[in-house]
Design an enzyme around this catalytic site. Structure first.
Site, PDB file in Angstrom:
ATOM      1  N   GLY A 174      27.365  48.889 -99.678  1.00  0.00           N
ATOM      2  CA  GLY A 174      26.064  49.067 -99.021  1.00  0.00           C
ATOM      3  C   GLY A 174      26.169  48.875 -97.525  1.00  0.00           C
ATOM      4  O   GLY A 174      25.192  48.519 -96.847  1.00  0.00           O
ATOM      5  N   ALA A 175      27.369  49.146 -96.979  1.00  0.00           N
ATOM      6  CA  ALA A 175      27.651  48.796 -95.575  1.00  0.00           C
ATOM      7  C   ALA A 175      27.031  49.756 -94.562  1.00  0.00           C
ATOM      8  O   ALA A 175      27.096  49.501 -93.365  1.00  0.00           O
ATOM      9  CB  ALA A 175      29.166  48.718 -95.367  1.00  0.00           C
ATOM     10  N   VAL A 197      33.729  56.395 -99.053  1.00  0.00           N
ATOM     11  CA  VAL A 197      32.447  56.958 -99.488  1.00  0.00           C
ATOM     12  C   VAL A 197      32.457  57.027-101.013  1.00  0.00           C
ATOM     13  O   VAL A 197      33.384  57.581-101.598  1.00  0.00           O
ATOM     14  CB  VAL A 197      32.244  58.364 -98.896  1.00  0.00           C
ATOM     15  N   SER A 231      17.854  38.676-105.473  1.00  0.00           N
ATOM     16  CA  SER A 231      16.526  38.736-104.835  1.00  0.00           C
ATOM     17  C   SER A 231      15.648  37.625-105.396  1.00  0.00           C
ATOM     18  O   SER A 231      15.833  37.211-106.553  1.00  0.00           O
ATOM     19  CB  SER A 231      15.863  40.089-105.142  1.00  0.00           C
ATOM     20  N   TYR A 241      13.421  46.279-111.287  1.00  0.00           N
ATOM     21  CA  TYR A 241      14.142  45.632-110.178  1.00  0.00           C
ATOM     22  C   TYR A 241      14.369  44.143-110.491  1.00  0.00           C
ATOM     23  O   TYR A 241      15.485  43.634-110.359  1.00  0.00           O
ATOM     24  CB  TYR A 241      13.337  45.809-108.896  1.00  0.00           C
ATOM     25  N   SER A 270      16.999  43.650-113.024  1.00  0.00           N
ATOM     26  CA  SER A 270      18.358  43.898-112.510  1.00  0.00           C
ATOM     27  C   SER A 270      18.866  42.698-111.711  1.00  0.00           C
ATOM     28  O   SER A 270      20.057  42.393-111.728  1.00  0.00           O
ATOM     29  CB  SER A 270      18.384  45.172-111.656  1.00  0.00           C
TER      30      SER A 270
HETATM   31  P1  NAD Z   1      19.145  49.317 -97.509  1.00  0.00           P
HETATM   32  O1  NAD Z   1      18.495  50.441 -98.221  1.00  0.00           O
HETATM   33  O2  NAD Z   1      18.924  49.156 -96.055  1.00  0.00           O
HETATM   34  O3  NAD Z   1      20.724  49.372 -97.764  1.00  0.00           O
HETATM   35  C1  NAD Z   1      21.232  49.602 -99.054  1.00  0.00           C
HETATM   36  C2  NAD Z   1      22.520  50.391 -98.923  1.00  0.00           C
HETATM   37  O4  NAD Z   1      23.034  50.594-100.242  1.00  0.00           O
HETATM   38  C3  NAD Z   1      22.334  51.779 -98.297  1.00  0.00           C
HETATM   39  O5  NAD Z   1      23.288  51.982 -97.266  1.00  0.00           O
HETATM   40  C4  NAD Z   1      22.550  52.728 -99.454  1.00  0.00           C
HETATM   41  O6  NAD Z   1      23.118  53.981 -99.053  1.00  0.00           O
HETATM   42  C5  NAD Z   1      23.499  51.926-100.327  1.00  0.00           C
HETATM   43  N1  NAD Z   1      23.448  52.377-101.707  1.00  0.00           N
HETATM   44  C6  NAD Z   1      22.356  52.446-102.507  1.00  0.00           C
HETATM   45  N2  NAD Z   1      22.703  52.970-103.692  1.00  0.00           N
HETATM   46  C7  NAD Z   1      24.029  53.229-103.637  1.00  0.00           C
HETATM   47  C8  NAD Z   1      24.953  53.780-104.539  1.00  0.00           C
HETATM   48  N3  NAD Z   1      24.579  54.227-105.760  1.00  0.00           N
HETATM   49  N4  NAD Z   1      26.246  53.906-104.172  1.00  0.00           N
HETATM   50  C9  NAD Z   1      26.649  53.500-102.933  1.00  0.00           C
HETATM   51  N5  NAD Z   1      25.812  52.977-102.024  1.00  0.00           N
HETATM   52  C10 NAD Z   1      24.515  52.837-102.376  1.00  0.00           C
HETATM   53  O7  NAD Z   1      18.722  48.013 -98.325  1.00  0.00           O
HETATM   54  P2  NAD Z   1      18.798  46.445 -97.970  1.00  0.00           P
HETATM   55  O8  NAD Z   1      17.431  45.973 -97.764  1.00  0.00           O
HETATM   56  O9  NAD Z   1      19.842  46.185 -96.964  1.00  0.00           O
HETATM   57  O10 NAD Z   1      19.255  45.888 -99.386  1.00  0.00           O
HETATM   58  C11 NAD Z   1      20.552  45.391 -99.627  1.00  0.00           C
HETATM   59  C12 NAD Z   1      20.492  44.528-100.898  1.00  0.00           C
HETATM   60  O11 NAD Z   1      19.606  43.439-100.660  1.00  0.00           O
HETATM   61  C13 NAD Z   1      19.949  45.270-102.115  1.00  0.00           C
HETATM   62  O12 NAD Z   1      20.689  44.853-103.254  1.00  0.00           O
HETATM   63  C14 NAD Z   1      18.519  44.772-102.223  1.00  0.00           C
HETATM   64  O13 NAD Z   1      18.050  44.803-103.546  1.00  0.00           O
HETATM   65  C15 NAD Z   1      18.684  43.348-101.724  1.00  0.00           C
HETATM   66  N6  NAD Z   1      17.434  42.749-101.235  1.00  0.00           N
HETATM   67  C16 NAD Z   1      16.767  43.299-100.183  1.00  0.00           C
HETATM   68  C17 NAD Z   1      15.578  42.701 -99.768  1.00  0.00           C
HETATM   69  C18 NAD Z   1      14.770  43.253 -98.609  1.00  0.00           C
HETATM   70  O14 NAD Z   1      13.632  42.821 -98.430  1.00  0.00           O
HETATM   71  N7  NAD Z   1      15.314  44.151 -97.801  1.00  0.00           N
HETATM   72  C19 NAD Z   1      15.093  41.570-100.419  1.00  0.00           C
HETATM   73  C20 NAD Z   1      15.817  41.038-101.478  1.00  0.00           C
HETATM   74  C21 NAD Z   1      16.997  41.635-101.883  1.00  0.00           C
END
Ligand code: NAD
Length: 256
Positions: free
Chosen positions: A18-19, A65, A147, A160, A163
């Site tokens: 998710g970088a 990728v 989360s 969600y 998961s």
């Molecule tokens: P984001 O959407 O900014 O980043 C997520 C990244 O994961 C993206 O770059 C996306 O391309 C990649 N991704 C998604 N599905 C993919 C797949 N099938 N294969 C490869 N890459 C994939 O989201 P974020 O807010 O940075 O979330 C990161 C983590 O933190 C997630 O697990 C999310 O559930 C968790 N989280 C986020 C929040 C929030 O409020 N932002 C709160 C609690 C938990």
């Protein structure tokens, strides 16, 4: 004088998923700044490529990728990371998706889509790190981004929440199994953090709802960097006696 900073990660190779965006992006930048070499993974190729401009020194970063919902392809992906950057010391699984799906509209393929990337990919990554062909043999650390929604409920978030709660439970059992190998396994449970994923949800709110949600966080909404700090703490020697835990990083959301 020797560097006594226990957060330093020199000589360690960490895989960050998710970088391309949000928490994963900030985490990759932080671990690299602390000295780690990285395998950065995301399905968003352009997002990964744009990271290059932000790494102060571009050395020791290999981009991969991949769509992590292809669970069967993860073993091969991890082998590519090892071939490019050497054996791994750790994995940080930040890739994840969230979709608001009221239970009456929930379809099997909908919850499986969320479960695949959020939970099953995490398990496969943990399984891969346990292999002798992959694990560098010391300083092992796995961090899954869970989360607060795995601990409290929210309407429309059944899939969600499921998961993320599964991720917390999985990490506890995995931590017991991998402790003899010197691999620690922990989760971080963030509250609402300003990222593109959060903005997707925020767009559905009016101003009163946005304020009400922010007020649930005594310290306000978080930034991706707040979570990246916690990841670094768990990956580095600062977390060396911590395993099987879920670290809550939520600006006080769960304190009520
Ligand atoms: P984001 O959407 O900014 O980043 C997520 C990244 O994961 C993206 O770059 C996306 O391309 C990649 N991704 C998604 N599905 C993919 C797949 N099938 N294969 C490869 N890459 C994939 O989201 P974020 O807010 O940075 O979330 C990161 C983590 O933190 C997630 O697990 C999310 O559930 C968790 N989280 C986020 C929040 C929030 O409020 N932002 C709160 C609690 C938990």
């Amino acid at each position: 004088m020797a560097d006594l900073n226990p957060l330093r990660l020199d000589g360690r190779h960490i895989l960050v998923t998710g970088a391309s965006s949000g928490i994963g992006r900030r985490t990759a930048l932080m671990l690299h700044a602390l000295g780690a070499s990285l395998s950065v993974v995301d399905r968003d190729e352009a997002g990964l490529a744009s990271l290059d401009a932000e790494f102060c020194a571009g050395n020791g970063v290999a981009r991969q990728v991949a769509d992590l919902s292809d669970i069967a392809g993860i073993e091969e992906l991890v082998s590519r990371c090892v071939a490019a950057g050497g054996k791994l010391h750790g994995v940080v699984h930040c890739a994840g998706i969230q979709e608001i799906m009221p239970v009456r509209t929930l379809q099997i393929d909908g919850w499986r889509r969320i479960f695949a990337v959020n939970t099953e990919a995490a398990l496969m990554l943990g399984k891969c790190l346990s292999s002798k062909k992959v694990y560098a043999g010391h300083h092992g650390s796995i961090v899954f981004i869970s989360s607060v929604m795995g601990m409290v409920g929210s309407a429309g978030a059944v899939a969600y929440s499921m998961s993320k709660a599964a991720l917390d439970g999985m990490a506890r059992s995995l931590s017991l199994e991998l402790a003899p190998r010197g691999i620690r396994v922990n989760c971080i449970a963030p509250g609402f953090v300003r990222t593109p994923l959060f903005e997707q949800t925020e767009r559905l709110w009016d101003e009163a709802t946005r304020k009400a949600v922010e007020d649930l966080h005594p310290l306000g909404f978080g930034e991706a960097e707040d979570v990246a700090h916690a990841v670094a703490f768990l990956v580095a020697d600062t977390g060396r006696w911590i395993t099987g835990s879920t670290l809550v990083v939520d600006g006080g959301y769960l304190a009520r």
